[in-house]
Design a protein around this motif. Structure first.
Motif, PDB file in Angstrom:
ATOM      1  N   SER A  69      10.332  31.277-103.165  1.00 31.48           N
ATOM      2  CA  SER A  69       9.221  32.067-103.686  1.00 31.48           C
ATOM      3  C   SER A  69       8.680  31.565-105.021  1.00 31.48           C
ATOM      4  CB  SER A  69       9.627  33.536-103.819  1.00 31.48           C
ATOM      5  OG  SER A  69      10.726  33.688-104.692  1.00 31.48           O
ATOM      6  N   ARG A  76       4.132  31.910-103.207  1.00 33.21           N
ATOM      7  CA  ARG A  76       3.948  33.147-102.444  1.00 33.21           C
ATOM      8  C   ARG A  76       3.095  32.935-101.195  1.00 33.21           C
ATOM      9  NH1 ARG A  76       7.922  36.565-103.802  1.00 33.21           N
ATOM     10  NH2 ARG A  76       8.058  36.818-106.041  1.00 33.21           N
ATOM     11  N   ARG A  80       9.195  32.482 -97.323  1.00 35.08           N
ATOM     12  CA  ARG A  80      10.041  32.565 -98.517  1.00 35.08           C
ATOM     13  C   ARG A  80      11.434  31.980 -98.326  1.00 35.08           C
ATOM     14  NH1 ARG A  80      11.325  38.057-102.088  1.00 35.08           N
ATOM     15  NH2 ARG A  80      12.837  37.069-103.474  1.00 35.08           N
ATOM     16  N   ASP A 105       9.724  37.307 -93.892  1.00 37.30           N
ATOM     17  CA  ASP A 105      10.259  37.459 -95.247  1.00 37.30           C
ATOM     18  C   ASP A 105      10.956  38.801 -95.456  1.00 37.30           C
ATOM     19  OD1 ASP A 105       9.294  34.980 -95.890  1.00 37.30           O
ATOM     20  OD2 ASP A 105       7.571  35.691 -97.037  1.00 37.30           O
TER      21      ASP A 105
END
Length: 202
Positions: A69, A76, A80, A105
């Motif tokens: 991340s 983003r 992730r 995620d």
């Protein structure tokens, strides 16, 4: 007698040919071969890498979770969580890195490879404990480093450095008790010395 290691570019081509559509990419960087596979093809790809005549990666020497991340190239905008494995072929004297991203995620899941390599057992438990990655098909997926009552996953980038709870021994109750962390979170920035001649340096 140890087999002579082949060039990384040759290994890349052999691995790519063996995996076919199971591989998203097979690349060479800094003399190391990295394979990226989709979660849907992860188990099949790992099975090929273990058994194919040009691969024969008999040993899984490492497996870990990664939280991408805060990585500049992912951030983003990309998935992730990933699982990264390092495989070794003793018979062919070659090694490869395999990366698979968890497609969700909010609930990161990939299939377990502990049936292919027994060494994956504790590695996958560690990744589950520290990153919250679930390994589907693992026969004993439970925490391995943190306490039974631990909340959260401490290697996630958004996990606070001080944690969520602290523990202490309570003499009256004669046992260890947990309570919310009493330390206020803060970021310490070191003072930078800017004097031109500090310490006799010019």
């Amino acid at each position: 007698m140890t087999a002579i290691a082949i060039q990384p570019e040759k290994l890349r081509d052999l691995v790519a040919a063996a995996l076919g559509d199971h591989a998203r990419s097979v690349t060479v960087a800094l003399g190391e071969v990295t394979v990226e596979v989709a979660a849907a093809h992860y188990l099949q790809a790992m099975s090929v890498l273990k058994d194919h005549a040009d691969c024969r990666f008999e040993q899984l020497i490492d497996l870990c979770g990664v939280d991408y991340s805060t990585y500049a190239e992912v951030g983003r905008d990309g998935l992730r969580y990933a699982v990264v494995s390092h495989l070794l072929s003793v018979s062919l004297n070659q090694r490869v890195r395999v990366r698979v991203f968890c497609p969700d995620d909010d609930f990161p899941v990939v299939v377990s490879v502990s049936d292919l390599w027994a060494s994956a057992n504790w590695f996958e438990r560690e990744a589950f404990d520290l990153f919250g990655i679930v390994f589907d098909g693992h026969n004993d997926l439970r925490r391995i480093l943190t306490d039974y009552g631990f909340i959260g996953h401490p290697f996630r980038k958004d996990f606070p450095l001080s944690g969520h709870v602290e523990m202490r021994y309570d003499a009256e109750q004669r046992r260890v008790v947990y309570q919310p962390v009493s330390i206020e979170p803060r970021e310490v920035t070191p003072r930078i010395i800017r004097e031109e001649k500090y310490g006799g340096l010019h």
